[in-house]
Design an enzyme around this catalytic site. Structure first.
Site, PDB file in Angstrom:
ATOM      1  N   PHE A   1       0.813  -1.217   0.000  1.00  0.00           N
ATOM      2  CA  PHE A   1       0.000   0.000   0.000  1.00  0.00           C
ATOM      3  C   PHE A   1       0.858   1.284   0.000  1.00  0.00           C
ATOM      4  CE2 PHE A   1      -2.193   2.711   3.450  1.00  0.00           C
ATOM      5  CZ  PHE A   1      -2.790   3.561   2.537  1.00  0.00           C
TER       6      PHE A   1
ATOM      7  N   ASP B   1      10.382  -6.635  -3.652  1.00  0.00           N
ATOM      8  CA  ASP B   1       9.173  -7.036  -2.929  1.00  0.00           C
ATOM      9  C   ASP B   1       9.003  -8.547  -3.028  1.00  0.00           C
ATOM     10  OD1 ASP B   1       6.317  -7.495  -2.252  1.00  0.00           O
ATOM     11  OD2 ASP B   1       6.259  -5.304  -2.156  1.00  0.00           O
TER      12      ASP B   1
ATOM     13  N   ASP C   1      13.187 -11.366  -1.138  1.00  0.00           N
ATOM     14  CA  ASP C   1      13.033 -11.151   0.300  1.00  0.00           C
ATOM     15  C   ASP C   1      14.102 -10.187   0.809  1.00  0.00           C
ATOM     16  OD1 ASP C   1      12.995 -11.565   3.141  1.00  0.00           O
ATOM     17  OD2 ASP C   1      12.076 -13.525   2.797  1.00  0.00           O
TER      18      ASP C   1
ATOM     19  N   ASP D   1       3.537   4.602  14.668  1.00  0.00           N
ATOM     20  CA  ASP D   1       3.226   5.130  16.010  1.00  0.00           C
ATOM     21  C   ASP D   1       2.925   4.003  16.998  1.00  0.00           C
ATOM     22  OD1 ASP D   1       0.728   4.371  14.972  1.00  0.00           O
ATOM     23  OD2 ASP D   1      -0.255   6.292  15.370  1.00  0.00           O
ATOM     24  N   GLU D   2       2.612   2.807  16.461  1.00  0.00           N
ATOM     25  CA  GLU D   2       2.185   1.721  17.348  1.00  0.00           C
ATOM     26  C   GLU D   2       3.312   1.239  18.257  1.00  0.00           C
ATOM     27  OE1 GLU D   2      -0.495  -1.140  15.578  1.00  0.00           O
ATOM     28  OE2 GLU D   2      -1.004   0.265  14.000  1.00  0.00           O
TER      29      GLU D   2
ATOM     30  N   SER E   1       3.472  -4.590  16.635  1.00  0.00           N
ATOM     31  CA  SER E   1       4.201  -3.385  17.066  1.00  0.00           C
ATOM     32  C   SER E   1       5.494  -3.761  17.791  1.00  0.00           C
ATOM     33  CB  SER E   1       3.316  -2.474  17.917  1.00  0.00           C
ATOM     34  OG  SER E   1       2.728  -3.165  18.981  1.00  0.00           O
TER      35      SER E   1
ATOM     36  N   LYS F   1       7.986  -4.263  15.075  1.00  0.00           N
ATOM     37  CA  LYS F   1       8.429  -2.982  14.501  1.00  0.00           C
ATOM     38  C   LYS F   1       9.349  -2.251  15.488  1.00  0.00           C
ATOM     39  CE  LYS F   1       7.436  -1.253  11.108  1.00  0.00           C
ATOM     40  NZ  LYS F   1       7.987  -1.340   9.726  1.00  0.00           N
TER      41      LYS F   1
ATOM     42  N   ASN G   1      -1.927   6.053  11.430  1.00  0.00           N
ATOM     43  CA  ASN G   1      -2.689   5.210  10.482  1.00  0.00           C
ATOM     44  C   ASN G   1      -2.888   5.898   9.136  1.00  0.00           C
ATOM     45  OD1 ASN G   1      -3.416   4.107  13.197  1.00  0.00           O
ATOM     46  ND2 ASN G   1      -4.628   2.725  11.923  1.00  0.00           N
TER      47      ASN G   1
ATOM     48  N   PRO H   1     -18.008  -5.090  10.897  1.00  0.00           N
ATOM     49  CA  PRO H   1     -17.604  -5.507  12.244  1.00  0.00           C
ATOM     50  C   PRO H   1     -16.756  -4.450  12.959  1.00  0.00           C
ATOM     51  CG  PRO H   1     -16.208  -6.559  10.594  1.00  0.00           C
ATOM     52  CD  PRO H   1     -17.180  -5.706   9.840  1.00  0.00           C
TER      53      PRO H   1
ATOM     54  N   ARG I   1      -7.832   6.659  16.378  1.00  0.00           N
ATOM     55  CA  ARG I   1      -6.633   6.617  15.540  1.00  0.00           C
ATOM     56  C   ARG I   1      -6.445   8.007  14.927  1.00  0.00           C
ATOM     57  NH1 ARG I   1      -6.258   2.810  18.206  1.00  0.00           N
ATOM     58  NH2 ARG I   1      -5.857   0.642  17.660  1.00  0.00           N
TER      59      ARG I   1
ATOM     60  N   ARG J   1     -10.566  -6.753  19.849  1.00  0.00           N
ATOM     61  CA  ARG J   1      -9.239  -7.296  19.543  1.00  0.00           C
ATOM     62  C   ARG J   1      -8.445  -7.418  20.851  1.00  0.00           C
ATOM     63  NH1 ARG J   1      -5.789  -3.356  15.737  1.00  0.00           N
ATOM     64  NH2 ARG J   1      -6.638  -4.556  14.006  1.00  0.00           N
TER      65      ARG J   1
HETATM   66  P1  NAD Z   1       1.506  -3.642   3.300  1.00  0.00           P
HETATM   67  O1  NAD Z   1       1.246  -4.843   4.138  1.00  0.00           O
HETATM   68  O2  NAD Z   1       0.399  -3.088   2.461  1.00  0.00           O
HETATM   69  O3  NAD Z   1       2.726  -3.929   2.302  1.00  0.00           O
HETATM   70  C1  NAD Z   1       3.893  -4.568   2.719  1.00  0.00           C
HETATM   71  C2  NAD Z   1       4.691  -4.924   1.471  1.00  0.00           C
HETATM   72  O4  NAD Z   1       5.916  -5.538   1.882  1.00  0.00           O
HETATM   73  C3  NAD Z   1       3.984  -5.933   0.555  1.00  0.00           C
HETATM   74  O5  NAD Z   1       4.114  -5.538  -0.787  1.00  0.00           O
HETATM   75  C4  NAD Z   1       4.728  -7.235   0.803  1.00  0.00           C
HETATM   76  O6  NAD Z   1       4.731  -8.110  -0.316  1.00  0.00           O
HETATM   77  C5  NAD Z   1       6.128  -6.716   1.115  1.00  0.00           C
HETATM   78  N1  NAD Z   1       6.919  -7.656   1.937  1.00  0.00           N
HETATM   79  C6  NAD Z   1       6.513  -8.324   3.052  1.00  0.00           C
HETATM   80  N2  NAD Z   1       7.507  -9.094   3.507  1.00  0.00           N
HETATM   81  C7  NAD Z   1       8.580  -8.898   2.685  1.00  0.00           C
HETATM   82  C8  NAD Z   1       9.907  -9.393   2.666  1.00  0.00           C
HETATM   83  N3  NAD Z   1      10.343 -10.263   3.573  1.00  0.00           N
HETATM   84  N4  NAD Z   1      10.736  -8.958   1.687  1.00  0.00           N
HETATM   85  C9  NAD Z   1      10.303  -8.089   0.735  1.00  0.00           C
HETATM   86  N5  NAD Z   1       9.055  -7.607   0.710  1.00  0.00           N
HETATM   87  C10 NAD Z   1       8.202  -7.994   1.676  1.00  0.00           C
HETATM   88  O7  NAD Z   1       2.063  -2.555   4.312  1.00  0.00           O
HETATM   89  P2  NAD Z   1       1.884  -0.962   4.287  1.00  0.00           P
HETATM   90  O8  NAD Z   1       0.613  -0.616   4.956  1.00  0.00           O
HETATM   91  O9  NAD Z   1       2.177  -0.472   2.921  1.00  0.00           O
HETATM   92  O10 NAD Z   1       3.069  -0.542   5.281  1.00  0.00           O
HETATM   93  C11 NAD Z   1       4.380  -0.287   4.787  1.00  0.00           C
HETATM   94  C12 NAD Z   1       5.272   0.078   5.953  1.00  0.00           C
HETATM   95  O11 NAD Z   1       4.751   1.220   6.630  1.00  0.00           O
HETATM   96  C13 NAD Z   1       5.370  -1.029   7.004  1.00  0.00           C
HETATM   97  O12 NAD Z   1       6.699  -1.091   7.451  1.00  0.00           O
HETATM   98  C14 NAD Z   1       4.451  -0.564   8.122  1.00  0.00           C
HETATM   99  O13 NAD Z   1       4.901  -1.035   9.366  1.00  0.00           O
HETATM  100  C15 NAD Z   1       4.600   0.939   8.008  1.00  0.00           C
HETATM  101  N6  NAD Z   1       3.430   1.725   8.464  1.00  0.00           N
HETATM  102  C16 NAD Z   1       2.176   1.431   8.007  1.00  0.00           C
HETATM  103  C17 NAD Z   1       1.101   2.215   8.424  1.00  0.00           C
HETATM  104  C18 NAD Z   1      -0.299   1.963   7.912  1.00  0.00           C
HETATM  105  O14 NAD Z   1      -1.235   2.621   8.358  1.00  0.00           O
HETATM  106  N7  NAD Z   1      -0.510   1.070   6.966  1.00  0.00           N
HETATM  107  C19 NAD Z   1       1.312   3.280   9.310  1.00  0.00           C
HETATM  108  C20 NAD Z   1       2.620   3.549   9.743  1.00  0.00           C
HETATM  109  C21 NAD Z   1       3.673   2.767   9.312  1.00  0.00           C
HETATM  110  P1  TYD Z   2      -6.438  -1.370  11.439  1.00  0.00           P
HETATM  111  O1  TYD Z   2      -6.857  -0.788  10.138  1.00  0.00           O
HETATM  112  O2  TYD Z   2      -6.248  -2.858  11.532  1.00  0.00           O
HETATM  113  O3  TYD Z   2      -5.131  -0.580  11.899  1.00  0.00           O
HETATM  114  P2  TYD Z   2      -4.341  -0.629  13.315  1.00  0.00           P
HETATM  115  O4  TYD Z   2      -4.798  -1.786  14.097  1.00  0.00           O
HETATM  116  O5  TYD Z   2      -2.938  -0.786  12.846  1.00  0.00           O
HETATM  117  O6  TYD Z   2      -4.619   0.687  13.967  1.00  0.00           O
HETATM  118  O7  TYD Z   2      -7.512  -0.980  12.529  1.00  0.00           O
HETATM  119  C1  TYD Z   2      -7.826   0.383  12.798  1.00  0.00           C
HETATM  120  C2  TYD Z   2      -8.796   0.411  13.965  1.00  0.00           C
HETATM  121  O8  TYD Z   2     -10.029  -0.180  13.542  1.00  0.00           O
HETATM  122  C3  TYD Z   2      -8.321  -0.384  15.151  1.00  0.00           C
HETATM  123  O9  TYD Z   2      -8.718   0.291  16.342  1.00  0.00           O
HETATM  124  C4  TYD Z   2      -9.067  -1.699  15.043  1.00  0.00           C
HETATM  125  C5  TYD Z   2     -10.373  -1.303  14.379  1.00  0.00           C
HETATM  126  N1  TYD Z   2     -10.986  -2.313  13.497  1.00  0.00           N
HETATM  127  C6  TYD Z   2     -12.336  -2.662  13.672  1.00  0.00           C
HETATM  128  O10 TYD Z   2     -13.039  -2.137  14.543  1.00  0.00           O
HETATM  129  N2  TYD Z   2     -12.864  -3.607  12.830  1.00  0.00           N
HETATM  130  C7  TYD Z   2     -12.135  -4.219  11.865  1.00  0.00           C
HETATM  131  O11 TYD Z   2     -12.680  -5.113  11.147  1.00  0.00           O
HETATM  132  C8  TYD Z   2     -10.764  -3.843  11.688  1.00  0.00           C
HETATM  133  C9  TYD Z   2      -9.904  -4.492  10.627  1.00  0.00           C
HETATM  134  C10 TYD Z   2     -10.234  -2.880  12.523  1.00  0.00           C
END
Ligand code: NAD
Ligand code: TYD
Length: 340
Positions: A11, A33, A62, A129-130, A154, A157, A182, A208, A217, A276
């Site tokens: 993403f 990736d 990897d 932030d987690e 977390s 991380k 987030n 849900p 968040r 959760r």
């Molecule tokens: P995501 O799960 O959508 O994507 C992760 C990507 O990493 C995927 O394309 C997956 O194929 C690849 N990947 C997984 N394991 C791998 C490996 N061993 N080698 C190479 N590639 C691998 O995650 P995201 O939401 O895009 O998050 C990206 C980064 O940002 C993560 O480090 C996450 O901790 C951090 N982050 C995410 C959020 C959020 O809200 N999504 C917020 C803050 C920080």
């Molecule tokens: P999520 O998108 O999984 O991000 P994070 O856990 O990393 O913050 O969840 C965001 C918030 O939404 C979190 O408080 C958990 C809640 N949540 C639900 O209530 N229902 C759901 O089905 C999911 C996936 C998350």
């Protein structure tokens, strides 16, 4: 710059590569990736078509594979690494934390080792932030807040952050760590709250909501996060940690109601389900340091960002269908098959 971006089919990585390709016409990107369930090469199809083989190179592999990473660093003469690759979903880490330790801890360690041996100018580690744990009603996380992770995700991380810090302190390795709240926006996998609720609302399924729905968040539009990461790459102080946030604290239930209202769906679809385990109550980010040192500021408020996001999912229903049906898993074969 010649960048190794890891996790670029996920993403945030995909959004980041789109941003750099658009805004930094001199830069070259190698996207490493593994293509786990969260990696979707279709996210990069426009980039591959426009820049593939010239400014953009995809390698399936990897981050923990030291030989492969070393080979990429050498052959592409990489200047800097931006590490997005991770297992990223809290609920999955509760079911089985092994892949989280493998990629987020051991994988990051191997990526650091290979990058140190080769000698890159910068290594940006993208974190969350987690790692700070949870807040009560008041206050915000600063970069000085103690790390107190509550989920296996977390914790993994936080471990990778500590390894990055140790490489800076011990080896003088040029690390910058970013921690963001987030994200939401295009290409987010529909296991996370916003795209999951969008998808279920569209299909008239029940939504849900965990626990009482009052968890908070701080939501940031993904392009704003990507801009922050890029500022950290180009201007960040070596050894620094930078918090990024959206200044948009929302209760989960209000996020869900906003999506239902935008789609003209009934709130009767909301179903409260079992909470959760270890569910963090509230996150909020103080990003004064990033504002001061990097000039970071989120550009979209939640109302504007969620509308952009919903518009994107409306216009890209085939993308969502492909992910939900699992068709995206065979995309690589189709893509390379078509081109050969
Ligand atoms: P995501 O799960 O959508 O994507 C992760 C990507 O990493 C995927 O394309 C997956 O194929 C690849 N990947 C997984 N394991 C791998 C490996 N061993 N080698 C190479 N590639 C691998 O995650 P995201 O939401 O895009 O998050 C990206 C980064 O940002 C993560 O480090 C996450 O901790 C951090 N982050 C995410 C959020 C959020 O809200 N999504 C917020 C803050 C920080
Ligand atoms: P999520 O998108 O999984 O991000 P994070 O856990 O990393 O913050 O969840 C965001 C918030 O939404 C979190 O408080 C958990 C809640 N949540 C639900 O209530 N229902 C759901 O089905 C999911 C996936 C998350």
């Amino acid at each position: 710059m010649r960048l190794l971006v890891t996790g670029g089919c996920g993403f945030i990585g995909a959004n980041y590569i789109h941003l750099v390709m658009r805004e930094q016409p001199e830069d070259v990107i190698v996207n490493l990736d593994k293509l786990t369930y969260a990696g979707n090469p279709e996210n990069m199809v426009d980039i591959e078509r426009e820049f593939g083989g010239e400014r953009y190179f995809f390698v399936q592999g990897d981050i923990g594979n030291v030989e492969l990473v070393s080979h990429i660093l050498r052959t592409h003469k990489i200047d800097a690494v931006v590490n997005f690759a991770a297992e990223s979903h809290v609920d999955r880490s509760i079911d089985d934390c092994s892949p989280f330790i493998e990629t987020n801890v051991v994988g990051t360690k191997n990526l650091l080792e290979a990058s140190r041996k080769y000698g890159v100018d910068r290594f940006v580690h993208v974190s969350t932030d987690e790692v700070y744990g949870t807040l009560g009603e008041d206050g915000q996380f600063s970069e000085e807040s103690p790390l107190a992770p509550n989920s296996p995700y977390s914790a993994s991380k936080a471990s990778s952050d500590m390894l990055c810090r140790a490489f800076f302190e011990t080896h003088d390795f040029p690390v910058v760590i970013t921690r963001c709240s987030n994200n939401y926006g295009p290409y987010q996998f529909p296991e996370k709250l916003i795209p999951l609720m969008y998808s279920k609302a569209k299909g008239g399924e029940s939504l849900p909501v965990y626990g009482d729905g009052q968890n908070v968040r701080d939501w940031i539009y993904v392009a704003d996060h990507c801009r922050g990461v890029d500022l950290a790459l180009r201007k960040g102080r070596l050894g620094a940690v930078y918090n990024f946030g959206g200044a948009a604290e929302m209760k989960n239930i209000d996020v869900v109601k906003t999506i239902l209202s935008a789609l003209g769906k009934s709130e009767d679809l909301i179903t409260y389900v079992k909470d959760r385990p270890g569910h963090d109550r509230r996150y909020a980010m103080n990003f004064d340091l990033a504002a001061k040192e990097l000039g970071f500021a989120p550009s979209l408020n939640f109302a504007a960002g969620i509308q952009e996001t919903i518009d994107w999912y409306e216009q890209n229903s085939a993308w969502l269908e492909g992910v939900e049906s699992g068709a995206y898993r065979s995309f690589m074969n189709r893509w390379y098959g078509e081109r050969s």
